[in-house]
Scaffold this active site. Sequence first.
Site, PDB file in Angstrom:
ATOM      1  N   ASP A 293       0.840  -1.179   0.023  1.00  0.00           N
ATOM      2  CA  ASP A 293      -0.096  -0.021   0.047  1.00  0.00           C
ATOM      3  C   ASP A 293       0.889   1.261   0.090  1.00  0.00           C
ATOM      4  OD1 ASP A 293      -2.060  -1.735   0.064  1.00  0.00           O
ATOM      5  OD2 ASP A 293      -2.351  -1.370   2.150  1.00  0.00           O
TER       6      ASP A 293
HETATM    7  N1  URA Z   1      -1.380  -5.923   4.021  1.00  0.00           N
HETATM    8  C1  URA Z   1      -1.601  -4.690   4.106  1.00  0.00           C
HETATM    9  O1  URA Z   1      -2.862  -4.506   4.676  1.00  0.00           O
HETATM   10  N2  URA Z   1      -0.918  -3.755   3.387  1.00  0.00           N
HETATM   11  C2  URA Z   1       0.211  -3.919   2.742  1.00  0.00           C
HETATM   12  O2  URA Z   1       0.690  -3.112   2.061  1.00  0.00           O
HETATM   13  C3  URA Z   1       0.502  -5.152   2.494  1.00  0.00           C
HETATM   14  C4  URA Z   1      -0.157  -6.110   3.456  1.00  0.00           C
END
Ligand code: URA
Length: 236
Positions: free
Chosen positions: A106
């Site tokens: 993310d």
């Molecule tokens: N899980 C999440 O919630 N975000 C990420 O970036 C990776 C795994």
Amino acid sequence: MAKLVRLDKFLCDMELGTRSEVKAFLKKGFVTVDGIIEKSPDFKIDPDTHEIAFQGKVLTYQEFYYYMLHKPAGVITATEDKVQKTVMSFLGEDARKDLFPVGRLDKDTEGLLLLTNDGELSHAILSPRKHVPKTYFVEVPEKLDLGQIEALEQGVDIGDDKKTIPAKVEIIDDTHIHLTISEGRYHQVKRMLKAVGSEVLYLKRISFGALTLDGSLEKGSYRALTEEEITALRNK
Ligand code: URA
């Protein structure tokens, strides 16, 4: 058996230019094969045995590239974007058009991201059947109780068809854990913590399959994987 490729394709793969640019270079006599000027684009070469030079500089052929990036927060995991800064922007002179991130983190997540042009390896690593483990350093607002930890470890309902498969929780201190998951669902860690009544305040991926984030890599820095790391990834 020798793997023969067209000279123009080889030069394009070496990122010397587009097909038509490369053809023009050939026509001008910029390219030699074993020391002899070669002008025809469809001339077949074996990259392992022929010495190809461009304006006198020998080109070393490498088919696949693998980089470990320490992704900082604030950049998106994409190959291009009209507005936002992408993870590819950190690669500098190693940026090749065919590189892409393996999976995604993310925008606000930091940590280990693999960049490659090896589609087959990427596909294998991301295959849901492979269950490649990924470990995250997670900051939560309050200490997780035993029930919450057990739920994460057994599998939680995050609103998909199926519960998450068992994860591994390692307690670091009251507000930090290592969480190892073997799936790659959308926002998975955040949704898992939410499902047990907690939340993620900070998230960083510290390992991905056989790879561990290199502690000497500053945020926004990257390095090529070693041969050992590539072999370990392939064998995972
Ligand atoms: N899980 C999440 O919630 N975000 C990420 O970036 C990776 C795994």
